[in-house]
Design a protein around this motif. Structure first.
Motif, PDB file in Angstrom:
ATOM      1  N   ALA A 108      23.160   5.155  47.721  1.00  0.00           N
ATOM      2  CA  ALA A 108      22.165   5.767  48.616  1.00  0.00           C
ATOM      3  C   ALA A 108      22.354   5.268  50.048  1.00  0.00           C
ATOM      4  CB  ALA A 108      20.751   5.468  48.127  1.00  0.00           C
ATOM      5  N   LYS A 109      22.593   3.987  50.183  1.00  0.00           N
ATOM      6  CA  LYS A 109      22.806   3.427  51.517  1.00  0.00           C
ATOM      7  C   LYS A 109      24.072   3.999  52.144  1.00  0.00           C
ATOM      8  CE  LYS A 109      23.043  -0.922  54.011  1.00  0.00           C
ATOM      9  NZ  LYS A 109      22.998  -2.373  53.932  1.00  0.00           N
ATOM     10  N   THR A 110      25.136   4.078  51.370  1.00  0.00           N
ATOM     11  CA  THR A 110      26.394   4.636  51.874  1.00  0.00           C
ATOM     12  C   THR A 110      26.227   6.083  52.299  1.00  0.00           C
ATOM     13  OG1 THR A 110      27.673   3.152  50.454  1.00  0.00           O
ATOM     14  CG2 THR A 110      28.812   5.102  51.282  1.00  0.00           C
ATOM     15  N   LEU A 111      25.488   6.840  51.498  1.00  0.00           N
ATOM     16  CA  LEU A 111      25.272   8.264  51.782  1.00  0.00           C
ATOM     17  C   LEU A 111      24.173   8.499  52.823  1.00  0.00           C
ATOM     18  CD1 LEU A 111      25.514   9.666  48.149  1.00  0.00           C
ATOM     19  CD2 LEU A 111      27.224   9.868  49.974  1.00  0.00           C
ATOM     20  N   GLU A 112      23.476   7.431  53.177  1.00  0.00           N
ATOM     21  CA  GLU A 112      22.361   7.506  54.128  1.00  0.00           C
ATOM     22  C   GLU A 112      21.292   8.489  53.659  1.00  0.00           C
ATOM     23  OE1 GLU A 112      24.237   8.301  57.910  1.00  0.00           O
ATOM     24  OE2 GLU A 112      24.744   6.176  58.171  1.00  0.00           O
ATOM     25  N   VAL A 113      20.942   8.325  52.389  1.00  0.00           N
ATOM     26  CA  VAL A 113      19.881   9.139  51.785  1.00  0.00           C
ATOM     27  C   VAL A 113      18.935   8.205  51.040  1.00  0.00           C
ATOM     28  CG1 VAL A 113      21.305  11.217  51.535  1.00  0.00           C
ATOM     29  CG2 VAL A 113      21.211   9.564  49.664  1.00  0.00           C
ATOM     30  N   THR A 114      17.819   8.730  50.638  1.00  0.00           N
ATOM     31  CA  THR A 114      16.868   7.929  49.874  1.00  0.00           C
ATOM     32  C   THR A 114      17.292   7.868  48.408  1.00  0.00           C
ATOM     33  OG1 THR A 114      15.500   9.839  49.331  1.00  0.00           O
ATOM     34  CG2 THR A 114      15.011   8.676  51.415  1.00  0.00           C
ATOM     35  N   ARG A 115      16.776   6.878  47.712  1.00  0.00           N
ATOM     36  CA  ARG A 115      17.018   6.788  46.267  1.00  0.00           C
ATOM     37  C   ARG A 115      16.431   7.994  45.544  1.00  0.00           C
ATOM     38  NH1 ARG A 115      17.920   1.767  43.558  1.00  0.00           N
ATOM     39  NH2 ARG A 115      16.414   2.475  42.022  1.00  0.00           N
ATOM     40  N   GLY A 116      15.397   8.569  46.110  1.00  0.00           N
ATOM     41  CA  GLY A 116      14.794   9.756  45.521  1.00  0.00           C
ATOM     42  C   GLY A 116      15.779  10.907  45.411  1.00  0.00           C
ATOM     43  N   SER A 117      16.730  10.955  46.337  1.00  0.00           N
ATOM     44  CA  SER A 117      17.772  11.982  46.280  1.00  0.00           C
ATOM     45  C   SER A 117      18.575  11.855  44.990  1.00  0.00           C
ATOM     46  CB  SER A 117      18.705  11.842  47.484  1.00  0.00           C
ATOM     47  OG  SER A 117      19.832  12.675  47.357  1.00  0.00           O
ATOM     48  N   PHE A 118      18.840  10.618  44.611  1.00  0.00           N
ATOM     49  CA  PHE A 118      19.562  10.372  43.366  1.00  0.00           C
ATOM     50  C   PHE A 118      18.779  10.937  42.186  1.00  0.00           C
ATOM     51  CE2 PHE A 118      20.103   7.822  39.551  1.00  0.00           C
ATOM     52  CZ  PHE A 118      21.462   7.933  39.350  1.00  0.00           C
ATOM     53  N   TYR A 119      17.501  10.609  42.106  1.00  0.00           N
ATOM     54  CA  TYR A 119      16.688  11.019  40.957  1.00  0.00           C
ATOM     55  C   TYR A 119      16.394  12.514  40.949  1.00  0.00           C
ATOM     56  CZ  TYR A 119      16.481   6.108  39.991  1.00  0.00           C
ATOM     57  OH  TYR A 119      16.841   4.817  39.703  1.00  0.00           O
ATOM     58  N   TRP A 120      16.654  13.192  42.043  1.00  0.00           N
ATOM     59  CA  TRP A 120      16.540  14.640  42.072  1.00  0.00           C
ATOM     60  C   TRP A 120      17.630  15.260  41.182  1.00  0.00           C
ATOM     61  CZ3 TRP A 120      13.079  18.058  43.754  1.00  0.00           C
ATOM     62  CH2 TRP A 120      13.465  19.394  43.876  1.00  0.00           C
ATOM     63  N   HIS A 121      18.787  14.591  41.135  1.00  0.00           N
ATOM     64  CA  HIS A 121      19.948  15.121  40.423  1.00  0.00           C
ATOM     65  C   HIS A 121      20.237  14.433  39.085  1.00  0.00           C
ATOM     66  CE1 HIS A 121      20.930  17.386  43.999  1.00  0.00           C
ATOM     67  NE2 HIS A 121      20.931  16.274  44.718  1.00  0.00           N
ATOM     68  N   PHE A 122      19.839  13.172  38.956  1.00  0.00           N
ATOM     69  CA  PHE A 122      20.205  12.385  37.774  1.00  0.00           C
ATOM     70  C   PHE A 122      18.976  11.681  37.212  1.00  0.00           C
ATOM     71  CE2 PHE A 122      23.825  12.486  40.681  1.00  0.00           C
ATOM     72  CZ  PHE A 122      24.804  13.046  39.873  1.00  0.00           C
ATOM     73  N   LYS A 123      18.907  11.630  35.902  1.00  0.00           N
ATOM     74  CA  LYS A 123      17.783  10.950  35.246  1.00  0.00           C
ATOM     75  C   LYS A 123      17.843   9.440  35.489  1.00  0.00           C
ATOM     76  CE  LYS A 123      15.656  10.250  30.750  1.00  0.00           C
ATOM     77  NZ  LYS A 123      15.730  10.526  29.312  1.00  0.00           N
ATOM     78  N   ASN A 124      19.072   8.908  35.434  1.00  0.00           N
ATOM     79  CA  ASN A 124      19.272   7.471  35.598  1.00  0.00           C
ATOM     80  C   ASN A 124      20.744   7.195  35.925  1.00  0.00           C
ATOM     81  OD1 ASN A 124      20.618   7.751  33.101  1.00  0.00           O
ATOM     82  ND2 ASN A 124      18.747   7.268  31.977  1.00  0.00           N
ATOM     83  N   ARG A 125      21.072   5.948  36.084  1.00  0.00           N
ATOM     84  CA  ARG A 125      22.444   5.559  36.425  1.00  0.00           C
ATOM     85  C   ARG A 125      23.420   5.986  35.340  1.00  0.00           C
ATOM     86  NH1 ARG A 125      25.474   1.069  35.132  1.00  0.00           N
ATOM     87  NH2 ARG A 125      27.128   0.589  36.626  1.00  0.00           N
ATOM     88  N   GLU A 126      23.012   5.897  34.076  1.00  0.00           N
ATOM     89  CA  GLU A 126      23.882   6.294  32.971  1.00  0.00           C
ATOM     90  C   GLU A 126      24.243   7.780  33.067  1.00  0.00           C
ATOM     91  OE1 GLU A 126      21.152   4.262  32.554  1.00  0.00           O
ATOM     92  OE2 GLU A 126      22.485   2.526  32.419  1.00  0.00           O
ATOM     93  N   ALA A 127      23.302   8.593  33.532  1.00  0.00           N
ATOM     94  CA  ALA A 127      23.582  10.023  33.710  1.00  0.00           C
ATOM     95  C   ALA A 127      24.629  10.231  34.802  1.00  0.00           C
ATOM     96  CB  ALA A 127      22.308  10.785  34.033  1.00  0.00           C
ATOM     97  N   LEU A 128      24.580   9.425  35.856  1.00  0.00           N
ATOM     98  CA  LEU A 128      25.600   9.508  36.893  1.00  0.00           C
ATOM     99  C   LEU A 128      26.954   9.079  36.338  1.00  0.00           C
ATOM    100  CD1 LEU A 128      26.684   9.881  39.774  1.00  0.00           C
ATOM    101  CD2 LEU A 128      25.891   7.546  40.267  1.00  0.00           C
ATOM    102  N   LEU A 129      26.986   7.976  35.604  1.00  0.00           N
ATOM    103  CA  LEU A 129      28.248   7.518  35.019  1.00  0.00           C
ATOM    104  C   LEU A 129      28.841   8.598  34.111  1.00  0.00           C
ATOM    105  CD1 LEU A 129      27.386   3.782  34.254  1.00  0.00           C
ATOM    106  CD2 LEU A 129      28.880   4.662  36.070  1.00  0.00           C
ATOM    107  N   GLU A 130      27.996   9.257  33.339  1.00  0.00           N
ATOM    108  CA  GLU A 130      28.455  10.360  32.476  1.00  0.00           C
ATOM    109  C   GLU A 130      29.013  11.494  33.335  1.00  0.00           C
ATOM    110  OE1 GLU A 130      29.461  12.636  29.232  1.00  0.00           O
ATOM    111  OE2 GLU A 130      28.961  10.502  29.297  1.00  0.00           O
ATOM    112  N   ALA A 131      28.357  11.819  34.432  1.00  0.00           N
ATOM    113  CA  ALA A 131      28.835  12.872  35.326  1.00  0.00           C
ATOM    114  C   ALA A 131      30.185  12.497  35.941  1.00  0.00           C
ATOM    115  CB  ALA A 131      27.806  13.151  36.422  1.00  0.00           C
ATOM    116  N   LEU A 132      30.376  11.213  36.234  1.00  0.00           N
ATOM    117  CA  LEU A 132      31.662  10.763  36.768  1.00  0.00           C
ATOM    118  C   LEU A 132      32.767  10.965  35.745  1.00  0.00           C
ATOM    119  CD1 LEU A 132      30.667   7.428  38.576  1.00  0.00           C
ATOM    120  CD2 LEU A 132      30.781   9.752  39.518  1.00  0.00           C
TER     121      LEU A 132
END
Length: 182
Positions: A34-58
């Motif tokens: 989020a810091k690197t992308l200069e967005v809020t953490r809320g942006s993450f949760y808009w797209h992913f349920k949790n970190r594991e969901a992001l890892l799965e998407a990767l």
């Protein structure tokens, strides 16, 4: 600069892949991304349920781009099997996903679910190579050996730091490919 509200899902995945390549799965952290992308953490949760969901998407993205899209691209060329092997030999080592590939291989050593996915992707890739080599090699043992050598060359080439005397790396790879296609 203040963080913006939201980044697209694909942007999160791209940055996640960069983090994975640079530092493995432990480097894929929501707050850092989020810091690197200069967005809020809320942006993450808009797209992913949790970190594991992001890892799965990767992992899904790596599989799609590193296997499905590569095979589809080569099949779309309308060239013979030998030329397909040559094309694979040029596409794979130059792929921007190669650092991600190596990070996933390392991750798979510690995570059985990732190891199973890697095995599935590698089996698909080996199956494709077998199909190509069997079109001009009648011996099943020779097909298997050539497939394994080609696959190993594509993956391990990135880890070999040796000099090649009077030859460049590109020349040696071309020679190795020529030997595989005899």
């Amino acid at each position: 600069m203040a963080a913006t509200a939201r980044a697209p899902r694909d942007t999160w995945i791209e940055e996640g892949l960069r983090a994975l390549a640079a530092g493995g799965p432990d480097a894929v952290r929501v707050d850092v991304l989020a810091k690197t992308l200069e967005v809020t953490r809320g942006s993450f949760y808009w797209h992913f349920k949790n970190r594991e969901a992001l890892l799965e998407a990767l992992l899904e993205t790596w599989e799609e781009k590193g296997a499905d899209q590569v095979i589809a691209r080569i099949e779309a060329e309308g060239i013979d099997a030998r030329d397909k092997v040559r094309l694979l030999g040029t596409l794979v080592p130059l792929s921007p996903l190669m650092p991600v590939e190596l990070a996933i291989r390392d991750w798979a050593r510690r995570d059985p679910a990732v190891a199973e996915r890697l095995r599935r992707v590698d089996n698909r890739r080996m199956g494709y190579l077998r199909t190509l080599f069997s079109s001009f090699c009648p011996d099943p043992g020779d097909v298997e050996a050539r497939s394994m050598l080609a696959f190993s060359l594509a993956i391990a080439n990135q880890s070999v730091a040796a000099n090649h005397n009077t030859h460049s790396r590109a020349e040696v790879l071309a020679l190795a490919t020529r030997h595989l296609l005899i």
